[in-house]
Write a protein that holds these residues in place. Structure first.
Motif, PDB file in Angstrom:
ATOM      1  N   TYR A   1      24.367  37.869  43.732  1.00 35.84           N
ATOM      2  CA  TYR A   1      25.456  37.419  42.993  1.00 35.84           C
ATOM      3  C   TYR A   1      26.417  38.827  42.967  1.00 35.84           C
ATOM      4  O   TYR A   1      27.693  38.727  42.952  1.00 35.84           O
ATOM      5  N   LEU A   2      25.912  39.858  43.251  1.00 34.92           N
ATOM      6  CA  LEU A   2      26.543  41.071  43.269  1.00 34.92           C
ATOM      7  C   LEU A   2      27.630  41.404  44.311  1.00 34.92           C
ATOM      8  O   LEU A   2      28.691  41.614  44.266  1.00 34.92           O
ATOM      9  N   GLY A   3      27.219  40.788  45.539  1.00 29.30           N
ATOM     10  CA  GLY A   3      28.022  40.834  46.789  1.00 29.30           C
ATOM     11  C   GLY A   3      29.264  39.715  46.440  1.00 29.30           C
ATOM     12  O   GLY A   3      30.077  39.951  46.962  1.00 29.30           O
ATOM     13  N   PHE A   4      28.596  38.333  45.982  1.00 32.54           N
ATOM     14  CA  PHE A   4      29.628  37.601  45.664  1.00 32.54           C
ATOM     15  C   PHE A   4      30.919  38.143  44.485  1.00 32.54           C
ATOM     16  O   PHE A   4      32.053  37.689  44.890  1.00 32.54           O
ATOM     17  N   LEU A   5      30.288  38.898  43.727  1.00 27.94           N
ATOM     18  CA  LEU A   5      31.263  39.215  42.894  1.00 27.94           C
ATOM     19  C   LEU A   5      32.298  40.472  43.435  1.00 27.94           C
ATOM     20  O   LEU A   5      33.288  40.363  43.188  1.00 27.94           O
ATOM     21  N   ALA A   6      31.666  41.154  44.238  1.00 29.73           N
ATOM     22  CA  ALA A   6      32.608  41.870  45.061  1.00 29.73           C
ATOM     23  C   ALA A   6      33.597  41.389  45.800  1.00 29.73           C
ATOM     24  O   ALA A   6      34.619  41.999  46.210  1.00 29.73           O
ATOM     25  N   ALA A   7      33.028  40.259  46.413  1.00 32.37           N
ATOM     26  CA  ALA A   7      34.106  39.517  47.301  1.00 32.37           C
ATOM     27  C   ALA A   7      35.040  38.898  46.422  1.00 32.37           C
ATOM     28  O   ALA A   7      36.389  38.842  46.716  1.00 32.37           O
ATOM     29  N   LEU A   8      34.891  38.369  45.197  1.00 33.72           N
ATOM     30  CA  LEU A   8      35.977  37.881  44.384  1.00 33.72           C
ATOM     31  C   LEU A   8      36.770  38.813  43.897  1.00 33.72           C
ATOM     32  O   LEU A   8      37.972  38.406  43.834  1.00 33.72           O
ATOM     33  N   VAL A   9      36.350  40.146  43.436  1.00 39.22           N
ATOM     34  CA  VAL A   9      37.432  41.206  43.103  1.00 39.22           C
ATOM     35  C   VAL A   9      38.231  41.323  44.148  1.00 39.22           C
ATOM     36  O   VAL A   9      39.298  41.576  43.999  1.00 39.22           O
ATOM     37  N   TRP A  10      37.697  41.366  45.559  1.00 37.35           N
ATOM     38  CA  TRP A  10      38.835  41.765  46.665  1.00 37.35           C
ATOM     39  C   TRP A  10      39.692  40.661  46.839  1.00 37.35           C
ATOM     40  O   TRP A  10      40.814  41.161  47.035  1.00 37.35           O
ATOM     41  N   VAL A  11      39.139  39.496  46.646  1.00 34.33           N
ATOM     42  CA  VAL A  11      40.401  38.306  46.858  1.00 34.33           C
ATOM     43  C   VAL A  11      41.124  38.374  45.710  1.00 34.33           C
ATOM     44  O   VAL A  11      42.483  38.062  45.893  1.00 34.33           O
ATOM     45  N   SER A  12      40.801  38.670  44.502  1.00 35.40           N
ATOM     46  CA  SER A  12      41.675  38.921  43.420  1.00 35.40           C
ATOM     47  C   SER A  12      42.684  39.841  43.538  1.00 35.40           C
ATOM     48  O   SER A  12      43.906  39.741  43.297  1.00 35.40           O
ATOM     49  N   ILE A  13      42.286  40.981  44.007  1.00 42.44           N
ATOM     50  CA  ILE A  13      43.128  42.256  44.250  1.00 42.44           C
ATOM     51  C   ILE A  13      44.157  41.644  45.581  1.00 42.44           C
ATOM     52  O   ILE A  13      45.575  42.087  45.392  1.00 42.44           O
ATOM     53  N   SER A  14      43.753  41.103  46.633  1.00 47.86           N
ATOM     54  CA  SER A  14      44.541  40.464  47.518  1.00 47.86           C
ATOM     55  C   SER A  14      45.618  39.647  47.053  1.00 47.86           C
ATOM     56  O   SER A  14      46.875  39.616  47.574  1.00 47.86           O
ATOM     57  N   VAL A  15      45.020  38.498  46.615  1.00 48.93           N
ATOM     58  CA  VAL A  15      45.756  37.473  45.984  1.00 48.93           C
ATOM     59  C   VAL A  15      47.072  38.266  45.132  1.00 48.93           C
ATOM     60  O   VAL A  15      48.396  37.876  45.228  1.00 48.93           O
ATOM     61  N   GLY A  16      46.633  39.263  44.117  1.00 48.39           N
ATOM     62  CA  GLY A  16      47.587  39.753  43.271  1.00 48.39           C
ATOM     63  C   GLY A  16      48.744  40.652  43.935  1.00 48.39           C
ATOM     64  O   GLY A  16      49.838  40.635  43.722  1.00 48.39           O
ATOM     65  N   ALA A  17      48.148  41.229  45.182  1.00 43.62           N
ATOM     66  CA  ALA A  17      49.085  42.097  45.709  1.00 43.62           C
ATOM     67  C   ALA A  17      50.284  41.288  46.488  1.00 43.62           C
ATOM     68  O   ALA A  17      51.359  41.536  46.718  1.00 43.62           O
ATOM     69  N   GLU A  18      49.687  40.037  46.951  1.00 48.21           N
ATOM     70  CA  GLU A  18      50.464  39.234  47.798  1.00 48.21           C
ATOM     71  C   GLU A  18      51.568  38.529  46.886  1.00 48.21           C
ATOM     72  O   GLU A  18      52.791  38.368  47.102  1.00 48.21           O
ATOM     73  N   TYR A  19      51.119  38.323  45.542  1.00 46.84           N
ATOM     74  CA  TYR A  19      52.110  37.907  44.733  1.00 46.84           C
ATOM     75  C   TYR A  19      53.229  38.868  44.343  1.00 46.84           C
ATOM     76  O   TYR A  19      54.244  38.736  44.106  1.00 46.84           O
ATOM     77  N   LEU A  20      52.619  40.226  44.025  1.00 42.74           N
ATOM     78  CA  LEU A  20      53.722  41.220  43.778  1.00 42.74           C
ATOM     79  C   LEU A  20      54.560  41.416  44.908  1.00 42.74           C
ATOM     80  O   LEU A  20      55.710  41.749  44.656  1.00 42.74           O
ATOM     81  N   THR A  21      54.042  41.312  46.196  1.00 44.32           N
ATOM     82  CA  THR A  21      55.231  41.632  47.455  1.00 44.32           C
ATOM     83  C   THR A  21      56.112  40.603  47.434  1.00 44.32           C
ATOM     84  O   THR A  21      57.184  40.822  47.949  1.00 44.32           O
TER      85      THR A  21
END
Length: 109
Positions: A60-80
């Motif tokens: 679950y730590l790996g899944f958590l890390a992947a979900l954090v990366w996805v959240s950062i990526s989606v947030g960056a896309e929204y801000l751009t």
């Protein structure tokens, strides 16, 4: 559970997660990716490999890390999409290769 069965289960789970994440982030050709999106793709692939093969740590730590990366990526896309300044920082400034006025002046001669 045997270790080989755990690796099979983790790999199938990780590939499923990667497929869902890829669908969330959208389909693009490699030439259409920004530098940030390219780095995100490489990182997510690395995380999925980590999730599927590292049986010493909790999955679950790996899944958590992947979900954090996805959240950062989606947030960056929204801000751009919403801010030109953020887009210039994340994607870089665009360059005009041909000025229309100069092109028409050259044609008129």
């Amino acid at each position: 559970m045997p270790e080989w069965l755990e690796v099979v289960f983790r790999t199938l789970s990780a590939v499923t997660l990667l497929f869902i994440i890829t669908k969330m982030l959208g389909k693009r050709q490699i030439t259409e990716l920004s530098l940030f999106e390219y780095i995100t793709g490489i990182t997510l692939g690395n995380l999925v490999g980590y999730i599927s093969l590292d049986t010493d740590t909790s999955w679950y730590l790996g899944f958590l890390a992947a979900l954090v990366w996805v959240s950062i990526s989606v947030g960056a896309e929204y801000l751009t999409m919403k801010s030109k300044k953020v887009r210039d920082v994340v994607d870089g400034k665009s360059t005009v290769l041909i000025l229309i006025e100069v092109f028409f002046i050259e044609l008129a001669k």
